[in-house]
Design an enzyme around this catalytic site. Structure first.
Site, PDB file in Angstrom:
ATOM      1  N   ASN A   1      14.247 -46.058  -8.335  1.00 49.12           N
ATOM      2  CA  ASN A   1      14.272 -46.933  -7.163  1.00 49.12           C
ATOM      3  C   ASN A   1      12.938 -46.794  -6.439  1.00 49.12           C
ATOM      4  O   ASN A   1      12.701 -45.789  -5.773  1.00 49.12           O
ATOM      5  CB  ASN A   1      15.450 -46.527  -6.258  1.00 49.12           C
ATOM      6  CG  ASN A   1      15.476 -47.300  -4.955  1.00 49.12           C
ATOM      7  OD1 ASN A   1      14.754 -48.288  -4.788  1.00 49.12           O
ATOM      8  ND2 ASN A   1      16.311 -46.857  -4.023  1.00 49.12           N
ATOM      9  N   TRP A   2      12.096 -47.801  -6.588  1.00 50.86           N
ATOM     10  CA  TRP A   2      10.753 -47.714  -5.998  1.00 50.86           C
ATOM     11  C   TRP A   2      10.751 -47.962  -4.489  1.00 50.86           C
ATOM     12  O   TRP A   2       9.726 -47.774  -3.836  1.00 50.86           O
ATOM     13  CB  TRP A   2       9.828 -48.740  -6.651  1.00 50.86           C
ATOM     14  CG  TRP A   2       9.493 -48.471  -8.080  1.00 50.86           C
ATOM     15  CD1 TRP A   2       9.926 -47.417  -8.848  1.00 50.86           C
ATOM     16  CD2 TRP A   2       8.665 -49.267  -8.925  1.00 50.86           C
ATOM     17  NE1 TRP A   2       9.412 -47.521 -10.112  1.00 50.86           N
ATOM     18  CE2 TRP A   2       8.622 -48.652 -10.192  1.00 50.86           C
ATOM     19  CE3 TRP A   2       7.945 -50.449  -8.738  1.00 50.86           C
ATOM     20  CZ2 TRP A   2       7.901 -49.174 -11.254  1.00 50.86           C
ATOM     21  CZ3 TRP A   2       7.227 -50.984  -9.797  1.00 50.86           C
ATOM     22  CH2 TRP A   2       7.202 -50.340 -11.043  1.00 50.86           C
ATOM     23  N   LYS A   3      11.861 -48.486  -3.989  1.00 49.22           N
ATOM     24  CA  LYS A   3      11.946 -48.841  -2.562  1.00 49.22           C
ATOM     25  C   LYS A   3      10.798 -49.810  -2.203  1.00 49.22           C
ATOM     26  O   LYS A   3      10.378 -50.578  -3.061  1.00 49.22           O
ATOM     27  CB  LYS A   3      11.978 -47.584  -1.694  1.00 49.22           C
ATOM     28  CG  LYS A   3      13.062 -46.607  -2.197  1.00 49.22           C
ATOM     29  CD  LYS A   3      13.376 -45.470  -1.291  1.00 49.22           C
ATOM     30  CE  LYS A   3      14.439 -44.605  -1.962  1.00 49.22           C
ATOM     31  NZ  LYS A   3      14.862 -43.487  -1.134  1.00 49.22           N
TER      32      LYS A   3
ATOM     33  N   HIS B   1      22.861 -48.939  -1.078  1.00 46.77           N
ATOM     34  CA  HIS B   1      22.039 -47.735  -0.904  1.00 46.77           C
ATOM     35  C   HIS B   1      22.146 -47.283   0.556  1.00 46.77           C
ATOM     36  O   HIS B   1      22.263 -48.108   1.463  1.00 46.77           O
ATOM     37  CB  HIS B   1      20.588 -48.035  -1.279  1.00 46.77           C
ATOM     38  CG  HIS B   1      19.740 -46.801  -1.328  1.00 46.77           C
ATOM     39  ND1 HIS B   1      19.224 -46.232  -0.188  1.00 46.77           N
ATOM     40  CD2 HIS B   1      19.363 -46.010  -2.357  1.00 46.77           C
ATOM     41  CE1 HIS B   1      18.547 -45.139  -0.527  1.00 46.77           C
ATOM     42  NE2 HIS B   1      18.622 -44.979  -1.838  1.00 46.77           N
TER      43      HIS B   1
ATOM     44  N   GLU C   1      20.047 -46.447   2.627  1.00 47.61           N
ATOM     45  CA  GLU C   1      19.061 -47.063   3.531  1.00 47.61           C
ATOM     46  C   GLU C   1      19.507 -48.468   3.940  1.00 47.61           C
ATOM     47  O   GLU C   1      19.239 -48.912   5.062  1.00 47.61           O
ATOM     48  CB  GLU C   1      17.676 -47.074   2.860  1.00 47.61           C
ATOM     49  CG  GLU C   1      17.090 -45.668   2.814  1.00 47.61           C
ATOM     50  CD  GLU C   1      16.193 -45.374   1.633  1.00 47.61           C
ATOM     51  OE1 GLU C   1      15.691 -46.313   0.993  1.00 47.61           O
ATOM     52  OE2 GLU C   1      16.006 -44.172   1.329  1.00 47.61           O
TER      53      GLU C   1
ATOM     54  N   GLU D   1      25.031 -40.121  -4.057  1.00 43.43           N
ATOM     55  CA  GLU D   1      23.769 -39.815  -3.374  1.00 43.43           C
ATOM     56  C   GLU D   1      24.037 -39.222  -1.991  1.00 43.43           C
ATOM     57  O   GLU D   1      24.135 -39.984  -1.010  1.00 43.43           O
ATOM     58  CB  GLU D   1      22.956 -41.091  -3.195  1.00 43.43           C
ATOM     59  CG  GLU D   1      22.733 -41.850  -4.482  1.00 43.43           C
ATOM     60  CD  GLU D   1      21.343 -42.434  -4.526  1.00 43.43           C
ATOM     61  OE1 GLU D   1      20.747 -42.378  -5.596  1.00 43.43           O
ATOM     62  OE2 GLU D   1      20.858 -42.917  -3.486  1.00 43.43           O
TER      63      GLU D   1
ATOM     64  N   GLY E   1      15.147 -37.899  -0.343  1.00 42.07           N
ATOM     65  CA  GLY E   1      13.796 -37.810   0.197  1.00 42.07           C
ATOM     66  C   GLY E   1      13.498 -36.522   0.941  1.00 42.07           C
ATOM     67  O   GLY E   1      12.500 -36.424   1.659  1.00 42.07           O
TER      68      GLY E   1
ATOM     69  N   SER F   1      16.493 -36.400  -4.337  1.00 36.63           N
ATOM     70  CA  SER F   1      15.456 -35.396  -4.649  1.00 36.63           C
ATOM     71  C   SER F   1      15.487 -34.917  -6.094  1.00 36.63           C
ATOM     72  O   SER F   1      15.241 -33.736  -6.378  1.00 36.63           O
ATOM     73  CB  SER F   1      15.553 -34.212  -3.674  1.00 36.63           C
ATOM     74  OG  SER F   1      15.288 -34.645  -2.356  1.00 36.63           O
TER      75      SER F   1
ATOM     76  N   GLY G   1      14.269 -41.654  -6.636  1.00 36.62           N
ATOM     77  CA  GLY G   1      13.436 -42.369  -5.674  1.00 36.62           C
ATOM     78  C   GLY G   1      11.979 -41.988  -5.829  1.00 36.62           C
ATOM     79  O   GLY G   1      11.283 -42.439  -6.740  1.00 36.62           O
ATOM     80  N   GLY G   2      11.505 -41.098  -4.952  1.00 39.25           N
ATOM     81  CA  GLY G   2      10.088 -40.725  -4.894  1.00 39.25           C
ATOM     82  C   GLY G   2       9.464 -40.397  -6.241  1.00 39.25           C
ATOM     83  O   GLY G   2       8.350 -40.857  -6.539  1.00 39.25           O
TER      84      GLY G   2
HETATM   85  P1  PGA Z   1      14.713 -39.544  -3.702  1.00 46.08           P
HETATM   86  O1  PGA Z   1      15.539 -40.902  -3.437  1.00 46.08           O
HETATM   87  O2  PGA Z   1      14.761 -39.286  -5.187  1.00 46.08           O
HETATM   88  O3  PGA Z   1      13.336 -39.828  -3.205  1.00 46.08           O
HETATM   89  O4  PGA Z   1      15.402 -38.465  -2.932  1.00 46.08           O
HETATM   90  C1  PGA Z   1      16.733 -41.149  -4.105  1.00 46.08           C
HETATM   91  C2  PGA Z   1      17.308 -42.470  -3.682  1.00 46.08           C
HETATM   92  O5  PGA Z   1      17.068 -42.917  -2.556  1.00 46.08           O
HETATM   93  O6  PGA Z   1      18.019 -43.108  -4.476  1.00 46.08           O
END
Ligand code: PGA
Length: 247
Positions: free
Chosen positions: A9-11, A96, A98, A165, A171, A203, A224-225
């Site tokens: 997930n590149w956001k 998600h 967010e 999650e 993050g 993470s 994510g990251g």
């Molecule tokens: P992260 O994000 O790997 O940066 O913790 C995971 C996600 O938001 O799906």
């Protein structure tokens, strides 16, 4: 069907040139890995150009959107529908944390978007997870999923992917332990059944991935990251494949 899935997930990161380079690198980097389905979820604006890079013939790499609207078309300024992306996206992330936190999405939205994805033959990756960590908080994700799936036909559960999650792990560099994630996922499976792939997210990196995917309960990860760094993401895929046996 249960399978090993690593989704990135590149956001809201990068520009088109970054996206093209990253996609080309990870595509080439996992070309010789078998038994893995890799999913790239870039910003929607980049989906069509990246679909040219990925091409139509690869089964083990596909695109996902980070969101869809629940209607297929109409006067909904700024939104993108499943109908618009179904030709190029095998997956879409739904709910998600967010989206829930910053855009006010609730379980009703998640249910409606899930139905829209299924209607358009896109596999929803539904994200659930508790906000705060306590000894018992792993139990909340399954309860959230139950609310999210209200109105979704039970016969469609096998078409879903769920990602556990915990919000406190996203993050932060503080991933859940695989044992803790497995406990949450066991309860999630009581809701969706045994055929639905369930991932872990929060993470994940190249060092900790195998601890998760080694476990029979966990079918992969939503990253994510670390999915924004080609070498790290490829390493995550390699380590996941090495650790997994669906035999
Ligand atoms: P992260 O994000 O790997 O940066 O913790 C995971 C996600 O938001 O799906």
């Amino acid at each position: 069907m249960r399978r090993l899935i690593i989704a990135g997930n590149w956001k809201m990161n990068g520009d088109l040139a970054d996206a093209e380079v990253l996609t080309t690198m990870v595509k080439n980097g996992v070309a010789n890995l078998s038994g893995l389905e890799m999913v790239i979820c870039p910003p929607s604006l980049f989906l069509f150009p990246l679909s040219e890079i990925i091409g139509k013939n690869l089964k083990h790499i596909s695109l996902g959107s980070q969101n869809i609207y629940h209607e297929d078309k109409g006067a909904f300024t700024g939104e993108i529908s499943g109908a618009m992306i179904k030709k190029i996206c095998r997956y879409t992330i739904i709910g998600h944390s967010e989206r829930r936190e910053y855009f006010g999405e609730d379980s009703e939205d998640v249910s409606d978007k899930t139905k829209a994805a299924i209607r358009n033959k896109i596999i929803p990756i539904i994200c659930v997870g508790e906000k705060k960590k306590t000894a018992e908080s792993y139990k909340d994700a399954a309860k959230e999923l139950k609310r999210d799936l209200k109105g979704v036909d039970k016969s469609d559960y096998a078409k879903l992917v769920v990602s556990y999650e915990p919000v406190w792990a996203i993050g932060t560099g503080r991933a859940a332990t695989p044992e803790y994630a497995a406990k949450a996922i066991t309860l999630i499976r009581e809701v969706v059944g045994l055929k639905t792939p369930v991932l872990y997210g929060g993470s994940v990196d190249a060092e900790n991935i195998a601890g998760f995917t080694r476990r029979a309960e966990i079918d992969g990860a939503l990253v994510g990251g670390a999915s924004l760094k080609a070498k790290e993401f490829i390493k995550i895929c390699e380590n996941a494949v090495k650790s997994k046996s669906f035999a």
